[in-house]
Design an enzyme around this catalytic site. Structure first.
Site, PDB file in Angstrom:
ATOM      1  N   LYS A   1     -50.610  63.142 -34.064  1.00 14.32           N
ATOM      2  CA  LYS A   1     -52.057  63.400 -34.023  1.00 14.32           C
ATOM      3  C   LYS A   1     -52.461  63.911 -32.639  1.00 14.32           C
ATOM      4  O   LYS A   1     -53.263  64.839 -32.513  1.00 14.32           O
ATOM      5  CB  LYS A   1     -52.832  62.117 -34.375  1.00 14.32           C
ATOM      6  CG  LYS A   1     -52.684  61.739 -35.843  1.00 14.32           C
ATOM      7  CD  LYS A   1     -53.248  60.360 -36.168  1.00 14.32           C
ATOM      8  CE  LYS A   1     -52.911  59.974 -37.609  1.00 14.32           C
ATOM      9  NZ  LYS A   1     -53.340  58.646 -37.994  1.00 14.32           N
TER      10      LYS A   1
ATOM     11  N   GLN B   1     -55.788  53.092 -35.664  1.00 13.33           N
ATOM     12  CA  GLN B   1     -54.519  53.388 -36.328  1.00 13.33           C
ATOM     13  C   GLN B   1     -54.065  52.183 -37.149  1.00 13.33           C
ATOM     14  O   GLN B   1     -53.929  51.084 -36.620  1.00 13.33           O
ATOM     15  CB  GLN B   1     -53.467  53.771 -35.270  1.00 13.33           C
ATOM     16  CG  GLN B   1     -52.117  54.155 -35.847  1.00 13.33           C
ATOM     17  CD  GLN B   1     -52.146  55.431 -36.685  1.00 13.33           C
ATOM     18  OE1 GLN B   1     -52.894  56.362 -36.407  1.00 13.33           O
ATOM     19  NE2 GLN B   1     -51.346  55.474 -37.726  1.00 13.33           N
TER      20      GLN B   1
ATOM     21  N   ASP C   1     -61.749  59.028 -39.619  1.00 12.38           N
ATOM     22  CA  ASP C   1     -60.869  58.816 -40.772  1.00 12.38           C
ATOM     23  C   ASP C   1     -61.641  58.743 -42.090  1.00 12.38           C
ATOM     24  O   ASP C   1     -61.041  58.769 -43.160  1.00 12.38           O
ATOM     25  CB  ASP C   1     -60.094  57.493 -40.593  1.00 12.38           C
ATOM     26  CG  ASP C   1     -58.671  57.719 -40.119  1.00 12.38           C
ATOM     27  OD1 ASP C   1     -58.147  58.831 -40.312  1.00 12.38           O
ATOM     28  OD2 ASP C   1     -58.085  56.772 -39.558  1.00 12.38           O
TER      29      ASP C   1
END
Ligand code: NAD
Length: 284
Positions: free
Chosen positions: A51, A95, A118
């Protein structure tokens, strides 16, 4: 035919990079993404590195916040809260997975909905289920972009999804239904998976079980989107038996190089959307 997520993501990332370059000239700052990582799981570290690299390629400023796995919930919530107020940060992600002593759902909801890159926040999920504009979860959004890049119209198709998680199975069902597909969602309690998979025009598999779908379970011409990422004998494999299905499917995603890069592209695109939203609030 392969649904090449790596190539499609690269093309979309290039377009995004151009848009960001123009905006940086106008607004004098790049989009900013913060990634919070708790503990040091090697798999998570490798996803995070991917990422961060992708951010660099498109010109998104990134900040990695690595926290000890013994951190308590209040301290972690405080880190999130300070990023909520940080003007240089437009989006953030926590995460996953995080250690079991932390309440994942509560902590995700501590992220401001307008910084939720997200798309996991309860309000953004609510927008999705009510078909209102918001931030969509990255993996389902990436899958929709991949299908669209190959000119695949799902309207009228029988789509079978294996998996009902909040981050993949459930939201992809919603997005496919919105595009006119007829949906069947299978999961661990489904009695006879093959009865359902053999009727699928489009099969999305997000179970985390290698080789769950084999040649005898599908009809010729099926489109297969394999979301799974599993490490077997030091090799990354998906949830379907790729070798035997490649010959029978009209389209199939490889693992790696299918859904993974599209998920990262969707995360970058979400960050850019949040940046634009943030600029509208702050630039007069
Ligand atoms: P999860 O564990 O939250 O959900 C798995 C789902 O699969 C559950 O709903 C469960 O009921 C179902 N399932 C499990 N075994 C089954 C079986 N034998 N038959 C039918 N259904 C079964 O997982 P998740 O977070 O949704 O992720 C699924 C997979 O996708 C994992 O391998 C994960 O690593 C991968 N993933 C990949 C990406 C990517 O970018 N490529 C992103 C997210 C998740």
């Amino acid at each position: 035919m392969l649904l090449d997520g790596r190539k499609t993501a690269e093309e979309r990332n290039l377009l995004l990079k151009e848009r960001i370059e123009k905006d940086v000239q106008l607004y004098h700052r790049p989009p900013g993404l913060a990634i919070i990582m708790v503990g040091e799981q090697p798999a998570s570290m490798s996803y995070v590195k991917g990422k961060l690299k992708a951010c660099e390629r498109v010109g998104i400023h990134h900040r990695l916040i690595q926290l000890d796995e013994s951190i308590n919930e209040t301290d972690l919530a405080n880190h999130i809260e300070s990023l909520n107020h940080d003007e240089t940060i437009d989006g953030m992600i926590l995460q996953l997975p995080i250690p079991k002593h932390l309440d994942e759902s509560r902590l995700i909801d501590c992220i401001a909905k307008d910084k939720d890159a997200d798309g996991f926040h309860v309000i953004n999920q609510g927008y999705l289920y009510q078909r209102k504009p918001g931030i969509q979860p990255a993996t389902p959004k990436g899958i929709m972009s991949l299908l669209s890049a190959y000119g695949i119209t799902v309207s009228g198709m029988d789509a079978v999804i294996i998996g009902r998680s909040n981050i993949v199975g459930f939201p992809i069902a919603r997005l496919l239904m919105d595009e006119g597909a007829t949906i069947t969602v299978c999961h661990r309690k489904t009695k006879d998976l093959k009865t359902h998979t053999s009727k699928a025009d489009l099969l999305v598999v997000a179970s985390g079980k290698p080789n769950l779908v084999t040649r005898d379970m599908v009809k010729p011409g099926v489109i297969i989107v394999d979301v799974g990422v599993n490490r077997v004998n030091d090799k990354l494999v998906g949830d379907v038996d790729f070798e035997s299905l490649q010959g029978v499917a009209s389209y199939i995603t490889p693992v790696p190089g299918g859904v993974g890069p599209m998920t990262i592209n969707a995360l970058l695109e979400n960050t850019y959307l949040l940046y634009q939203k943030h600029l509208k609030k702050t630039v007069v």
